[in-house]
Write an enzyme that holds these catalytic residues in place. Sequence first.
Site, PDB file in Angstrom:
ATOM      1  N   ASP A 348       0.727  -0.805  -0.203  1.00 49.59           N
ATOM      2  CA  ASP A 348       0.486   0.065  -0.208  1.00 49.59           C
ATOM      3  C   ASP A 348       1.118   1.022  -0.024  1.00 49.59           C
ATOM      4  O   ASP A 348       1.804   1.417   1.004  1.00 49.59           O
ATOM      5  CB  ASP A 348      -0.684   0.020   1.225  1.00 49.59           C
ATOM      6  N   GLU A 385       2.229  -0.475  -4.811  1.00 49.83           N
ATOM      7  CA  GLU A 385       0.669   0.554  -5.383  1.00 49.83           C
ATOM      8  C   GLU A 385       1.545   1.868  -5.551  1.00 49.83           C
ATOM      9  O   GLU A 385       2.684   2.238  -4.493  1.00 49.83           O
ATOM     10  CB  GLU A 385      -0.732   0.958  -4.389  1.00 49.83           C
TER      11      GLU A 385
END
Length: 695
Positions: A348, A385
């Site tokens: 993330d 990401e």
Amino acid sequence: MVSNSSAEFLALISEDFSLQRGHALPFGATVERGGINFSIYARHATGVVLVFFLPGKDKEMAAFPLDNKINRTGDVWHVFVAGLNPGIEYAYKIDGPQAVPHLYDASLLLADPYAVAINGRATWANHDCSNSLFRKAIIVNNEYDWEFDQPINRPLADSVIYELHVRSFTQDQSSNVNHPGTFRGVIEKIPYLVGLGITAVELLPITEFDELDNPRTNPETGTTLRNLWGYHPLSFFAIKAGYSSGATPGCEINEFRDMVKALHAAGIEVILDVVYNHSGEGDHRGATYSFKGIDNSGYYMLSEDGSYMNFSGCGNTINCNHPYVRHFILDSLRYWITEMHVDGFRFDLASILGRDQQGRVLDSPPLLEQIAGDPVLASTKLIAEAWDAAGLYQVGSFPNWGRWAEWNGHFRDDVRRFVRGDSGMVGNLAKRISGSSDLYQFGRDPSHGINFITSHDGFTLHDLVSYNDKHNGGNGEGNCDGDNNNLSWNCGREGDTNDPDVIKLRERQVRNLAVLLLMSRGVPMILAGDEMGRTQLGNNNSYCQDNNISWLNWLGLEENKDLYRFFRLLIAFRKSYGLLCHDSFTVKEGVGLKIDWHGQQLGQPDWGHESHSLAAHMFGSDGNGADTNIYLIANANHAGLKFMLPYLKNKIWHRFVDTSLTGDLAIKDNENLVVLKDQYHYLVEGRSVIVLIGQ
């Protein structure tokens, strides 16, 4: 007379109970012959106390101050407790300077950052008001019979990823499972995943977090909102207790292992969404559970005035390239691989991992390089990401050392724009179909791009064609949360409608998006429920909606059975034509995929700004004697267009997909492909995608 509590404590120790010097490594609590070794990094601490508890009890049973000379090596405090058995719970109390940037408070209980189990809510959303919640570690017996489980090690290029949230996947009663909202619920749905053709599940965060840390209420219903997704981790090691079907402290560890083992037995890999960029302790207003009270200036990026840098948008930022924190994150990754048998990670806001301790972007971030080169992680799937909440966007340029793949945000945006009907998108569509060679060609491969159109962040596929605007009023933030740039189109009506023409167009647009996702080079990722028409009623940020907005309604399988069949056959087709997964942009010795671009006339693609159609002839050899010929035509115009078809030697064109058709006609299985009566032309209806196969 010995009290019941004392008797229970005495049962956890033996006659040779004693405290010894211990050793600095490994960190955490390590069960060894004769006792347990405890080790914790606390650079600026002036005093450390190890506190013991009976399982599930808040009363301290024993507290042992560590000697600053005997029980300390460098910045590491350690002790070996002889005669102590698993089953005990423990925490630390740590003293030290309290002036900026430190936050030491000797009265607070602090969880061990290396604990593999902590005292979270055993039952989801249980209102346990204990002051020790999330602050005590549980020492569990780590024995587990993995039987013959081994890593699948499927090439990333051959993967079809399915992003799901453990609770939302089976919590709705329509899931018809015995253990809804848990790891066991996922196990019960493995036959469904196999039938769909999924090769890997990507699980939203499964480490411990507080689902009740959301202070807002839904202004429309008055119900309390929750932290459903789990992107506020309170541990990088401990599994969310509320995702277990049992109540025994620590049982979530083996239940998670059971799930991994069962998925592996079915040929499905497990990818974890990991959040190393921030923690659930928040900014200066947040609670202290662990990191803040152990070494605030080590674990977090701080400004000169001691305030928290906020590249995550969540109040704080982990100091990822601090030497110790790098070691800590690597140990966490190795734990998930060696002890929990996971197959990969999606990081993330991974661009934060490439910032230095002052928040500056590094050209060669040591943490990212160490992860890429770590021998234990050598076969692990690494997916970034490749952006953060401070505006850093690195899709196509993320530091990779040939190892890191990326969520391909360009694929999402360009395909959405093309299908919506935006001008100037034909050239970009060609790049995305071909594997985003503009992003990954030099020193990288098509599999470095994880193609997706929807994810947990944003609209579902159904909502993408049903809403022009987000409808997040129920999140309690005045509809100010969530992305405003959704690149969506409601096909003429906002939200639910009974207009048959709008419904028909929406269904066609969903099919168009699905085809472009699964027929493009790169690795496709599907959001759970898109294949059954799941809606979030226009909410594009459902992080706090622990209800039917987020939960999968499994009745959609029957209501949208044609859509499910469409996805299933697309996935099966992709698997049967391996050339689509060929993981190289080059053709060597005749092996590889070539793409010729065409327009309505062969060899004449229209790259102009007002062009809305493109044809791609994908052909080549897989090296095993099989030649592939696939013709994909995408027409985003309102009107139909007639396209010439390439001549095939010793083969004829068959129709696999025509999204303008409905039901079983929209897609055919390999045994029932439709032979074209006209082998030279095909009329492609407006807003349609065609896939032909040469056989």
